[in-house]
Design a protein around this motif. Structure first.
Motif, PDB file in Angstrom:
ATOM      1  N   LEU A  39       0.839  -1.193   0.000  1.00  0.00           N
ATOM      2  CA  LEU A  39       0.000   0.000   0.000  1.00  0.00           C
ATOM      3  C   LEU A  39       0.881   1.252   0.000  1.00  0.00           C
ATOM      4  O   LEU A  39       0.547   2.260  -0.610  1.00  0.00           O
ATOM      5  CB  LEU A  39      -0.892  -0.018   1.253  1.00  0.00           C
ATOM      6  CG  LEU A  39      -2.230   0.697   1.206  1.00  0.00           C
ATOM      7  CD1 LEU A  39      -3.070   0.239   0.056  1.00  0.00           C
ATOM      8  CD2 LEU A  39      -2.977   0.494   2.519  1.00  0.00           C
ATOM      9  N   ALA A  40       2.005   1.168   0.696  1.00  0.00           N
ATOM     10  CA  ALA A  40       2.915   2.311   0.776  1.00  0.00           C
ATOM     11  C   ALA A  40       3.775   2.411  -0.480  1.00  0.00           C
ATOM     12  O   ALA A  40       3.935   3.488  -1.044  1.00  0.00           O
ATOM     13  CB  ALA A  40       3.797   2.181   2.009  1.00  0.00           C
ATOM     14  N   LEU A  41       4.305   1.294  -0.911  1.00  0.00           N
ATOM     15  CA  LEU A  41       5.271   1.312  -2.013  1.00  0.00           C
ATOM     16  C   LEU A  41       4.613   1.598  -3.369  1.00  0.00           C
ATOM     17  O   LEU A  41       5.159   2.334  -4.184  1.00  0.00           O
ATOM     18  CB  LEU A  41       5.992  -0.037  -2.049  1.00  0.00           C
ATOM     19  CG  LEU A  41       7.234  -0.150  -2.908  1.00  0.00           C
ATOM     20  CD1 LEU A  41       8.248   0.923  -2.551  1.00  0.00           C
ATOM     21  CD2 LEU A  41       7.858  -1.531  -2.724  1.00  0.00           C
ATOM     22  N   PHE A  42       3.457   0.999  -3.591  1.00  0.00           N
ATOM     23  CA  PHE A  42       2.796   1.162  -4.891  1.00  0.00           C
ATOM     24  C   PHE A  42       1.614   2.124  -4.828  1.00  0.00           C
ATOM     25  O   PHE A  42       0.965   2.373  -5.831  1.00  0.00           O
ATOM     26  CB  PHE A  42       2.356  -0.194  -5.429  1.00  0.00           C
ATOM     27  CG  PHE A  42       3.503  -1.162  -5.549  1.00  0.00           C
ATOM     28  CD1 PHE A  42       4.545  -0.912  -6.412  1.00  0.00           C
ATOM     29  CD2 PHE A  42       3.550  -2.297  -4.769  1.00  0.00           C
ATOM     30  CE1 PHE A  42       5.617  -1.786  -6.505  1.00  0.00           C
ATOM     31  CE2 PHE A  42       4.613  -3.176  -4.849  1.00  0.00           C
ATOM     32  CZ  PHE A  42       5.657  -2.921  -5.720  1.00  0.00           C
ATOM     33  N   GLY A  43       1.303   2.580  -3.616  1.00  0.00           N
ATOM     34  CA  GLY A  43       0.274   3.599  -3.446  1.00  0.00           C
ATOM     35  C   GLY A  43      -1.103   3.170  -3.898  1.00  0.00           C
ATOM     36  O   GLY A  43      -1.420   1.986  -3.966  1.00  0.00           O
ATOM     37  N   TYR A  44      -1.916   4.183  -4.213  1.00  0.00           N
ATOM     38  CA  TYR A  44      -3.295   3.926  -4.636  1.00  0.00           C
ATOM     39  C   TYR A  44      -3.354   3.184  -5.961  1.00  0.00           C
ATOM     40  O   TYR A  44      -4.395   2.714  -6.355  1.00  0.00           O
ATOM     41  CB  TYR A  44      -4.071   5.244  -4.743  1.00  0.00           C
ATOM     42  CG  TYR A  44      -3.227   6.405  -5.201  1.00  0.00           C
ATOM     43  CD1 TYR A  44      -2.714   6.470  -6.493  1.00  0.00           C
ATOM     44  CD2 TYR A  44      -2.909   7.440  -4.321  1.00  0.00           C
ATOM     45  CE1 TYR A  44      -1.923   7.511  -6.912  1.00  0.00           C
ATOM     46  CE2 TYR A  44      -2.102   8.505  -4.734  1.00  0.00           C
ATOM     47  CZ  TYR A  44      -1.608   8.539  -6.028  1.00  0.00           C
ATOM     48  OH  TYR A  44      -0.807   9.572  -6.437  1.00  0.00           O
ATOM     49  N   SER A  45      -2.227   3.111  -6.673  1.00  0.00           N
ATOM     50  CA  SER A  45      -2.265   2.397  -7.960  1.00  0.00           C
ATOM     51  C   SER A  45      -2.543   0.912  -7.735  1.00  0.00           C
ATOM     52  O   SER A  45      -3.164   0.257  -8.554  1.00  0.00           O
ATOM     53  CB  SER A  45      -0.953   2.573  -8.721  1.00  0.00           C
ATOM     54  OG  SER A  45       0.039   1.685  -8.266  1.00  0.00           O
ATOM     55  N   MET A  46      -2.100   0.390  -6.621  1.00  0.00           N
ATOM     56  CA  MET A  46      -2.273  -1.053  -6.379  1.00  0.00           C
ATOM     57  C   MET A  46      -3.352  -1.363  -5.349  1.00  0.00           C
ATOM     58  O   MET A  46      -3.910  -2.458  -5.340  1.00  0.00           O
ATOM     59  CB  MET A  46      -0.949  -1.675  -5.951  1.00  0.00           C
ATOM     60  CG  MET A  46      -0.964  -3.183  -5.993  1.00  0.00           C
ATOM     61  SD  MET A  46       0.650  -3.896  -5.809  1.00  0.00           S
ATOM     62  CE  MET A  46       1.181  -3.978  -7.505  1.00  0.00           C
ATOM     63  N   GLY A  47      -3.637  -0.435  -4.446  1.00  0.00           N
ATOM     64  CA  GLY A  47      -4.668  -0.693  -3.439  1.00  0.00           C
ATOM     65  C   GLY A  47      -5.258   0.590  -2.912  1.00  0.00           C
ATOM     66  O   GLY A  47      -4.535   1.486  -2.490  1.00  0.00           O
TER      67      GLY A  47
END
Lengths: 554, 394
Positions: B253-261
């Protein structure tokens, strides 16, 4: 007692004692050396990690390994750590990992780790092969496009996606775009995105969706606009750097390579984050839990992981244009190259595509062979006298590897050999009909005579021009180990013919293999460049791998 | 200088030389010491991932302080391992090297392993009473962590955020535009860890079941109910990636942000630890919302009571447990977003993540909620089996 005698006697004793002491000390030093040498890297007391990494991050990974070794790393119990890093494409990496030839893998995406575990289970294993895993750099997959081309599609005011690429490619025959084959993460992810677009979904892609005629037709239409494929995004960016705008209008790559390009070129690429969603290359570093993994190797993996995740190294990773996994590092750091000036946007991507199960991913890879742009490819082989013996045997192996990699039954392959003369061994035909004949002819090749290289290339080129098949990729893969000495055609005439032919007829691309040190690289380079192809060096040890790499272009 | 003195001096030099070479070789890791000192008691702690940084930091301090038991130096080594993986290894007899202590995510995992060994050995291997009984070393709850922009849209459309709202968002065919969000957000993306790799994934499904049935105890019949399975499948279909990535959950959630979750029900401590990183990396901050049906991890410190470890090792393990529960060490847990097991230690105070992120919805005292009961073995297995058949192979 005579005082002089006593003094002499004492001196003698002292001298003897000193000699004895020095000898003892020398013995101890020698013993120390011997013992020390038993624990130095040459002796086997060190811990070696055999690490496979993917080519697109070679510059970064090799730098990091060098930096790591400079720290003279040791395990907590004092054993020196040695990294044996090998550059491998994901398929080869997986094969070697399954054979127990690697201790650690660092592919471009975690997708391969799932595939690896699946293959491991299929061998009858119950526990996963992929063990402790860390990620040290990430980068989203983007469509890299020249800025003015992007603007002509509505960038930056309009969000672009795969649909825009298709519309442009279908309406403009001059538009050239490319994505790597599915043997690299960016190629696989681009292909997945096309199947999603074809199935009109952004999640839940199933095997039925992938194999539905409507999806296959959509992907097939899109793939027919691909110029040709390739071994990976790194190879594409190198070509774009050397040839500039004439090479491609757009191509799929990770964001980091857009930055890499813009830092080295006056022309500008921009990263398009497809509106339908994209995926991430997350560069995992995974310890393989194969039987026999030692505590030392586990410790060494930890030491390497800690190094890669340390703040200074993460800052260095950022300087290469990757997004670091250390979340304390801001992407808008003053030293960060992830900027609009470099054609990228740190607030993107907004959404990703759902990663299907490994089974569906495999179906996508298989289905791609049916939807991809088909090829007419002539294999042109030097069988002159200098090829005799081991050289020809290895070259034949290489040709067989190439044929093995061309999986689609509708791909057309023909075979030409040359020595003093040019012989058309097999006409261009679909692999479902001529695979066996091709294998048989390759195995029967024998060496003898001179080198009519230019005549052979001209003959293959003329055959493809006569065919005039613009639907397919038209290509020649020519291999020679010597210098031209028996052709009627001269190099300037041949180059001129190919240049003009490619403009007025169908584009034919020539890939050349300079086999061994005696091959005329300059001539081959000129032939390749005239057609937008490439010339590569190979030798008996690497020829098989080289043919395998070239097969990824078709 | 007489001969005796010279010889004495030489002997002394030789002795010094031997010591120097010996020390050099020991530093190089090549030879064993000439004389064996007191025994070092190696305490190996197999530790759940959410508390591993806390336990490792405490172990480093403990080791540096040179704690001894009956003249023997105690040395603690921490081995991070997800609770489900550890449970599987206990049951398969694949713990190598053999641990002295296990700190799983939750007490119910201990009970499950105990039940297995009771059949094999006729007695408990982890005790529930007495000096060696299992005791929690920290606590963390499961809470919703959602990107603020997305939470605003969901609240505007549905009101309070719960599993039912998330289900509606997950099944919205038009994705975010249908919910009132931006088209470029794509579809609603739920974050649930892969339950085969992270026990948090199982807990998320148990919590969802609790809300679906509006009850605190879930049984196998509930899990196998086709209507529930359909509802759960629709939820799980909104997860972006169940491949290797999903073992990390909040880190993703932190590393890929809203793009992934866009959000998910995740461990509070993980959310708190990653909150700063999320704000550094993504302009959109995360908000934390406490669900009505609460599930939690209590990270029990569990000493192995089998004959594979000595009585001295068991007592040394006890020493480290006492150390972990000391107020100063418990404060380290608070600094890592964990709620302390020692009631004398507040969640507030210096470096408290609970105070730092209170503006994002974090509460030091959780309001009155309904506590879910720990699932039993059959429920867990039924959920895992369902997951493998219906989600992993999707």
């Amino acid at each position: 007692m005579n005082p002089r005698r006593t003094q002499r006697s004492e001196c003698g004793c002292l001298a003897a004692s000193l000699v004895g002491f020095v000898s003892l000390l020398a013995l101890m030093v020698a013993a120390g050396f011997l013992l020390y040498n038993r624990i130095t890297p040459s002796s086997g007391n060190e811990v070696t990690l055999r690490v496979g990494y993917t080519p697109e991050k070679a510059a970064l990974f090799e730098t990091l390994v060098t930096d790591f070794e400079r720290t003279r790393p040791r395990t907590p119990d004092g054993k020196p750590i040695r990294i044996q890093a090998t550059r491998l494409d994901p398929d080869t990496m997986l094969s070697q990992a399954l054979r127990g030839e690697l201790d650690v893998v660092s592919p471009d995406s975690s997708i391969w780790l799932s595939q690896l575990d699946d293959a491991w289970y299929a061998q009858g294993n119950e526990l996963p092969l992929v063990g402790e895993t860390v990620r040290y750099a990430v980068s989203p997959v983007v469509i890299a496009m020249w800025e003015d081309v992007a603007r002509s599609l509505g960038y930056p005011d309009k969000a672009l996606g795969w649909g825009d690429i298709l519309a442009r490619a279908q309406s403009d025959p001059q538009f050239r775009w490319s994505h790597p084959s599915t043997s690299s993460a960016s190629g696989l992810l681009a292909t997945l995105a096309q199947f999603y677009a074809g199935a009109e979904k952004t999640r839940g892609l199933s095997e039925e969706d992938v194999t539905a005629p409507a999806t296959l037709n959509y992907v097939g239409a899109l793939e027919r606009t691909v110029r040709y494929y390739g071994e990976g995004e790194w190879a594409i960016i190198e070509q774009v750097l050397s040839r500039g705008r004439e090479y491609l209008d757009a191509f799929v790559a990770q964001e980091q390579l857009v930055i890499y390009f813009n830092q080295r070129s006056r022309d500008k690429l921009v990263a398009i984050y497809p509106i339908e969603g994209t995926m991430w290359e997350d560069h995992p570093l995974a310890l393989l839990e194969k039987p026999g993994v030692t505590i030392g190797q586990r410790q060494a993996f930890r030491v390497l992981s800690s190094f890669l995740l340390s703040h200074d190294v993460q800052m260095r990773i950022l300087s290469f244009g990757y997004r670091p996994t250390d979340l304390t590092i801001a992407l808008d750091d003053p030293s960060s190259p992830i900027t609009a000036a470099n054609g990228v946007d740190p607030t993107q991507p907004q959404t990703t595509l759902q990663v299907p199960s490994p089974a569906v991913v495999q179906v996508v890879r298989d289905a791609w062979y049916y939807t991809k742009r088909k090829t007419n490819v002539y294999l042109v082989a030097d069988v002159s006298g200098s090829m005799e013996g081991e050289k020809l045997a290895q070259a034949k192996e290489g040709l067989l590897v190439f044929l093995d990699q061309i999986r689609g039954p509708e791909e057309r392959v023909g075979l030409i050999k040359f020595s003093s003369e040019v012989t058309h061994l097999l006409l261009l035909d679909e692999m479902r009909r001529n695979r066996a004949a091709l294998v048989e002819q390759v195995q029967a090749l024998e060496a003898g005579g001179d080198t009519a290289l230019l005549d052979a290339v001209e003959f293959a080129y003329s055959q493809l021009q006569m065919l005039g098949d613009s639907e397919r990729i038209n290509a020649i893969v020519v291999m020679t180990d010597g210098k031209e000495n028996n052709s009627r055609w001269t190099l300037p005439r041949l180059v001129d013919k190919m240049r003009r032919g490619n403009q007025s007829g169908v584009p034919v691309v020539v890939f050349c293999i300079a086999y061994g040190d005696d091959a005329d690289m300059a001539t081959l380079q000129e032939i390749a460049e005239a057609t937008g192809g490439q010339a590569r060096r190979g030798d008996p040890e690497t020829i098989g791998q080289l043919y395998k790499i070239l097969s990824t272009y078709f | 200088m007489n001969r005796t003195r010279i010889i004495f001096l030489l002997v002394l030099l030789v002795a010094l030389g031997v010591v120097a070479v010996g020390l050099y070789l020991r530093r190089a890791g090549g030879v064993e010491p000439l004389i064996q000192g007191p025994q070092t008691l190696e305490i190996r702690v197999v530790c759940a991932l959410p508390v591993e940084p806390f336990v490792t930091e405490a172990a480093n301090r403990f080791n540096a302080e040179g704690h001894k038991l009956e003249g023997n130096l105690i040395r603690v080594t921490v081995i991070p391992m997800d609770g489900l993986t550890a449970m599987s290894r206990w049951e398969r007899g694949e713990m190598e090297p053999f641990p002295t202590v296990w700190i799983p995510d939750s007490r119910y995992l201990v009970e499950l392993v105990n039940a297995t060994f009771k059949e094999q050995r006729g007695r408990d291997v982890f005790l529930t009473g007495g000096e060696y009984r299992t005791r929690p070393i920290a606590i963390s709850l499961f809470a919703w962590g959602i990107y603020a922009s997305r939470a605003d849209v969901l609240r505007a459309k549905f009101g309070d955020i719960n599993w039912s709202v998330i289900h509606d968002a997950a099944t919205a065919k038009g994705g975010w535009p249908e919910l009132g969000g931006k088209p470029e957000w794509g579809y609603f993306k739920l974050v649930v860890p892969n339950p085969n790799k992270n026990v948090g994934g199982l807990v998320a499904m148990v919590a969802a079941a609790g809300e679906y049935y509006k009850k605190t105890s879930i049984n196998v019949a509930d899990i196998t109910n086709p209507q529930f399975q359909k509802w759960l499948k629709e939820l799980m279909d909104a997860v972006t990636d169940f491949s290797s990535l999903s073992a990390y959950s909040v880190e993703n959630l932190a590393l890929f942000g809203y793009s992934m979750g866009d959000g998910g029900q995740l461990l509070e401590s993980d959310l708190l630890v990653n909150m700063a990183g999320i704000q550094t990396r993504w302009a959109d901050p995360l908000v934390i919302i406490y669900p009505e049906y609460i599930t939690w991890f209590d990270f029990p410190y569990t000493i192995w009571m089998g004959e594979e470890t000595t009585a001295l090792e068991k007592n040394a393990a006890l020493e480290f447990e006492r150390y972990l529960l000391q107020p100063d060490i418990q404060k380290l847990a608070v600094q890592r977003g964990l709620r302390p097991a020692n009631p004398d230690v507040p969640v507030t105070g210096e470096n408290s993540l609970f105070e730092r992120w209170s503006s994002q919805g974090v509460m030091t005292v959780v309001p009155r909620t309904t506590a879910m009961r720990s699932p039993d073995r059959e429920v867990l297995l039924a959920l895992l089996r369902w997951f493998d058949l219906n989600v992993t192979e999707r």
